[in-house]
Design a protein around this motif. Structure first.
Motif, PDB file in Angstrom:
ATOM      1  N   LEU A   1      -5.824  12.713  -5.223  1.00 33.22           N
ATOM      2  CA  LEU A   1      -6.377  11.381  -5.478  1.00 33.22           C
ATOM      3  C   LEU A   1      -6.257  10.492  -4.245  1.00 33.22           C
ATOM      4  CD1 LEU A   1      -5.039  10.677  -9.094  1.00 33.22           C
ATOM      5  CD2 LEU A   1      -7.404  11.162  -8.417  1.00 33.22           C
ATOM      6  N   VAL A   2      -5.112  10.572  -3.571  1.00 40.23           N
ATOM      7  CA  VAL A   2      -4.921   9.802  -2.346  1.00 40.23           C
ATOM      8  C   VAL A   2      -5.907  10.273  -1.276  1.00 40.23           C
ATOM      9  CG1 VAL A   2      -3.327   9.289  -0.456  1.00 40.23           C
ATOM     10  CG2 VAL A   2      -2.506   9.263  -2.816  1.00 40.23           C
ATOM     11  N   GLY A   3      -6.088  11.576  -1.194  1.00 38.64           N
ATOM     12  CA  GLY A   3      -7.065  12.111  -0.240  1.00 38.64           C
ATOM     13  C   GLY A   3      -8.474  11.636  -0.551  1.00 38.64           C
ATOM     14  N   ALA A   4      -8.816  11.589  -1.850  1.00 36.83           N
ATOM     15  CA  ALA A   4     -10.140  11.108  -2.245  1.00 36.83           C
ATOM     16  C   ALA A   4     -10.304   9.632  -1.885  1.00 36.83           C
ATOM     17  CB  ALA A   4     -10.340  11.312  -3.745  1.00 36.83           C
ATOM     18  N   ALA A   5      -9.239   8.837  -2.091  1.00 37.85           N
ATOM     19  CA  ALA A   5      -9.285   7.420  -1.733  1.00 37.85           C
ATOM     20  C   ALA A   5      -9.501   7.256  -0.233  1.00 37.85           C
ATOM     21  CB  ALA A   5      -7.992   6.725  -2.164  1.00 37.85           C
ATOM     22  N   ALA A   6      -8.867   8.139   0.543  1.00 40.37           N
ATOM     23  CA  ALA A   6      -9.040   8.097   1.999  1.00 40.37           C
ATOM     24  C   ALA A   6     -10.495   8.352   2.376  1.00 40.37           C
ATOM     25  CB  ALA A   6      -8.138   9.130   2.662  1.00 40.37           C
ATOM     26  N   LEU A   7     -11.115   9.331   1.724  1.00 42.95           N
ATOM     27  CA  LEU A   7     -12.516   9.640   2.014  1.00 42.95           C
ATOM     28  C   LEU A   7     -13.421   8.470   1.639  1.00 42.95           C
ATOM     29  CD1 LEU A   7     -12.720  13.371   0.834  1.00 42.95           C
ATOM     30  CD2 LEU A   7     -12.659  12.500   3.190  1.00 42.95           C
ATOM     31  N   VAL A   8     -13.099   7.796   0.544  1.00 45.22           N
ATOM     32  CA  VAL A   8     -13.881   6.619   0.132  1.00 45.22           C
ATOM     33  C   VAL A   8     -13.785   5.530   1.195  1.00 45.22           C
ATOM     34  CG1 VAL A   8     -14.022   4.726  -1.533  1.00 45.22           C
ATOM     35  CG2 VAL A   8     -13.748   7.082  -2.342  1.00 45.22           C
TER      36      VAL A   8
ATOM     37  N   GLN B   1       0.832  -1.207   0.000  1.00 43.99           N
ATOM     38  CA  GLN B   1       0.000   0.000   0.000  1.00 43.99           C
ATOM     39  C   GLN B   1       0.862   1.250   0.000  1.00 43.99           C
ATOM     40  OE1 GLN B   1      -3.648  -0.018   2.299  1.00 43.99           O
ATOM     41  NE2 GLN B   1      -3.212   2.010   3.093  1.00 43.99           N
ATOM     42  N   GLN B   2       1.929   1.232   0.770  1.00 43.82           N
ATOM     43  CA  GLN B   2       2.821   2.392   0.790  1.00 43.82           C
ATOM     44  C   GLN B   2       3.442   2.623  -0.579  1.00 43.82           C
ATOM     45  OE1 GLN B   2       5.360   1.114   3.952  1.00 43.82           O
ATOM     46  NE2 GLN B   2       4.015   1.850   5.574  1.00 43.82           N
ATOM     47  N   GLY B   3       3.820   1.537  -1.267  1.00 39.70           N
ATOM     48  CA  GLY B   3       4.370   1.669  -2.605  1.00 39.70           C
ATOM     49  C   GLY B   3       3.352   2.213  -3.583  1.00 39.70           C
ATOM     50  N   ALA B   4       2.102   1.757  -3.445  1.00 40.58           N
ATOM     51  CA  ALA B   4       1.041   2.240  -4.335  1.00 40.58           C
ATOM     52  C   ALA B   4       0.782   3.724  -4.110  1.00 40.58           C
ATOM     53  CB  ALA B   4      -0.234   1.439  -4.102  1.00 40.58           C
ATOM     54  N   VAL B   5       0.743   4.137  -2.835  1.00 39.74           N
ATOM     55  CA  VAL B   5       0.512   5.550  -2.521  1.00 39.74           C
ATOM     56  C   VAL B   5       1.666   6.408  -3.045  1.00 39.74           C
ATOM     57  CG1 VAL B   5       0.342   7.234  -0.635  1.00 39.74           C
ATOM     58  CG2 VAL B   5      -0.980   5.102  -0.546  1.00 39.74           C
ATOM     59  N   ALA B   6       2.901   5.930  -2.875  1.00 38.72           N
ATOM     60  CA  ALA B   6       4.059   6.657  -3.386  1.00 38.72           C
ATOM     61  C   ALA B   6       3.958   6.827  -4.896  1.00 38.72           C
ATOM     62  CB  ALA B   6       5.350   5.923  -3.015  1.00 38.72           C
ATOM     63  N   GLY B   7       3.488   5.785  -5.590  1.00 38.07           N
ATOM     64  CA  GLY B   7       3.326   5.874  -7.037  1.00 38.07           C
ATOM     65  C   GLY B   7       2.274   6.895  -7.428  1.00 38.07           C
ATOM     66  N   VAL B   8       1.161   6.921  -6.694  1.00 35.86           N
ATOM     67  CA  VAL B   8       0.084   7.875  -7.002  1.00 35.86           C
ATOM     68  C   VAL B   8       0.541   9.301  -6.736  1.00 35.86           C
ATOM     69  CG1 VAL B   8      -2.259   8.616  -6.391  1.00 35.86           C
ATOM     70  CG2 VAL B   8      -1.730   6.173  -6.592  1.00 35.86           C
ATOM     71  N   PHE B   9       1.366   9.493  -5.705  1.00 41.93           N
ATOM     72  CA  PHE B   9       1.883  10.830  -5.397  1.00 41.93           C
ATOM     73  C   PHE B   9       2.652  11.425  -6.588  1.00 41.93           C
ATOM     74  CE2 PHE B   9       2.038  10.482  -0.479  1.00 41.93           C
ATOM     75  CZ  PHE B   9       0.778  11.062  -0.405  1.00 41.93           C
TER      76      PHE B   9
ATOM     77  N   ASP C   1       4.697   6.626   3.730  1.00 44.17           N
ATOM     78  CA  ASP C   1       4.938   5.694   4.831  1.00 44.17           C
ATOM     79  C   ASP C   1       3.828   5.729   5.874  1.00 44.17           C
ATOM     80  OD1 ASP C   1       7.274   4.842   3.680  1.00 44.17           O
ATOM     81  OD2 ASP C   1       8.574   6.141   4.879  1.00 44.17           O
ATOM     82  N   LYS C   2       3.048   6.814   5.881  1.00 47.65           N
ATOM     83  CA  LYS C   2       1.938   6.916   6.832  1.00 47.65           C
ATOM     84  C   LYS C   2       0.776   6.012   6.432  1.00 47.65           C
ATOM     85  CE  LYS C   2       3.577  10.231   9.554  1.00 47.65           C
ATOM     86  NZ  LYS C   2       4.890  10.447   8.965  1.00 47.65           N
ATOM     87  N   ALA C   3       0.706   5.617   5.154  1.00 41.70           N
ATOM     88  CA  ALA C   3      -0.379   4.759   4.666  1.00 41.70           C
ATOM     89  C   ALA C   3      -0.014   3.300   4.924  1.00 41.70           C
ATOM     90  CB  ALA C   3      -0.615   5.002   3.178  1.00 41.70           C
ATOM     91  N   SER C   4      -0.111   2.894   6.175  1.00 44.20           N
ATOM     92  CA  SER C   4       0.409   1.583   6.580  1.00 44.20           C
ATOM     93  C   SER C   4      -0.641   0.484   6.622  1.00 44.20           C
ATOM     94  CB  SER C   4       1.082   1.707   7.951  1.00 44.20           C
ATOM     95  OG  SER C   4       0.237   2.361   8.868  1.00 44.20           O
ATOM     96  N   GLY C   5      -1.812   0.715   6.013  1.00 44.15           N
ATOM     97  CA  GLY C   5      -2.794  -0.342   5.863  1.00 44.15           C
ATOM     98  C   GLY C   5      -3.458  -0.762   7.158  1.00 44.15           C
TER      99      GLY C   5
END
Length: 280
Positions: A161-168, A145-153, A234-238
């Motif tokens: 987009l990451v913020g929107a995913a968080a809201l979802v 998940q951290q790798g995926a978030v880093a890629g989206v950044f 790194d904060k997106a630790s699943g």
């Protein structure tokens, strides 16, 4: 385009005894995964908070892989979960006539279609995770998940987009809590052949399980949102990170224990769904 043939075929697939049998295996596997996550969370709460497998789906699959005949069992789990996804997609196609309607009928069909797609995606993800561990290629969900978030950044507008995913994720968590409180989960079980005692147990496990899973999902969404705010993947630790965050809170052991027991209840509810599946 006439979709009547496609819808009819999908309904036939959803009513297939063979597919239903495999879907039952998938529901049992789904329940086992949640029981293992609950067990790992309890170990995290009362084992000092360190070491061991991650308290998430990857930790559950890793635990299965380490057992005798674990890898062949993971193949069965994967096949069942994929069948469960197909079974869920059959329900999606059954919603197509409603999408051509108007008013409340169209709204209900659109909502049902979105839920079917989301559920199928979860089952496919878990099935792929099971396959990866069955073939010896499994890894931590948190690092993925951290790798995926880093890629989206790195994308244009990636932070939003990451913020929107968080809201979802937070919204899905809230939906699970609401589904538990309002007892709408009972629509997922065919209780016609269940005894009165079984119906009571199904309702009680759902009442505990759905809100607990909702809290866990909302916590994951909160961590993803914090990753967006701080621009730190790194904060997106699943889910494992969410469990550890809960453990660090005041009365963390008690809170994590309650959530773990609730996730175990959700797993038992999945067993009841396997015993009394509601056909599409």
């Amino acid at each position: 385009m006439d979709t009547s043939g496609t819808v009819s075929s999908a309904r036939q697939a959803g009513d297939s005894d063979g597919l239903e049998a495999l879907a039952r295996v998938g529901l049992i596997a789904y329940g086992v995964v949640h029981l293992l996550i609950a067990w790992l969370a309890l170990q995290l709460a009362w084992g000092g908070g360190g070491g061991g497998d991650s308290a998430d789906q990857s930790g559950a699959m890793s635990t299965l892989a380490e057992q005798p005949f674990g890898k062949p069992l993971l193949w069965v789990v994967a096949i069942g979960l994929f069948a469960l996804a197909v079974w869920q997609l059959a329900e999606l196609f059954a919603q197509l006539p409603g999408l051509r309607g108007t008013g409340e009928r169209k709204k209900k069909a659109a909502t049902g279609s979105a839920k079917s797609v989301a559920k199928a995606a979860v089952y496919v993800f878990l099935g792929i995770t099971a396959l990866r561990f069955a073939t010896g290629g499994g890894s931590s969900s948190s690092s993925d998940q951290q790798g995926a978030v880093a890629g989206v950044f790195s994308w244009p507008g990636g932070r939003f987009l990451v913020g929107a995913a968080a809201l979802v994720l937070i919204g899905v968590g809230a939906y699970h809590v609401r589904k538990g409180v309002t007892r709408k989960f009972m629509k997922e079980v065919d209780t016609a052949r269940a005894s009165a005692r079984e119906r009571t147990l199904i309702e009680r496990f759902g009442l505990v399980g759905y809100p607990a899973k909702g809290v866990a999902l909302a916590l994951v969404g909160g961590l993803v949102g914090w990753a967006a705010v701080t621009f730190d993947p790194d904060k997106a630790s699943g889910l494992d990170g969410a469990m550890r965050t809960l453990l660090d809170a005041p009365f963390g052991k008690a809170l994590l224990t309650v959530v773990a027991l609730g996730i175990a209840a959700f797993g038992v509810f999945a067993f009841f769904r396997a015993r009394h599946p509601r056909r599409t």
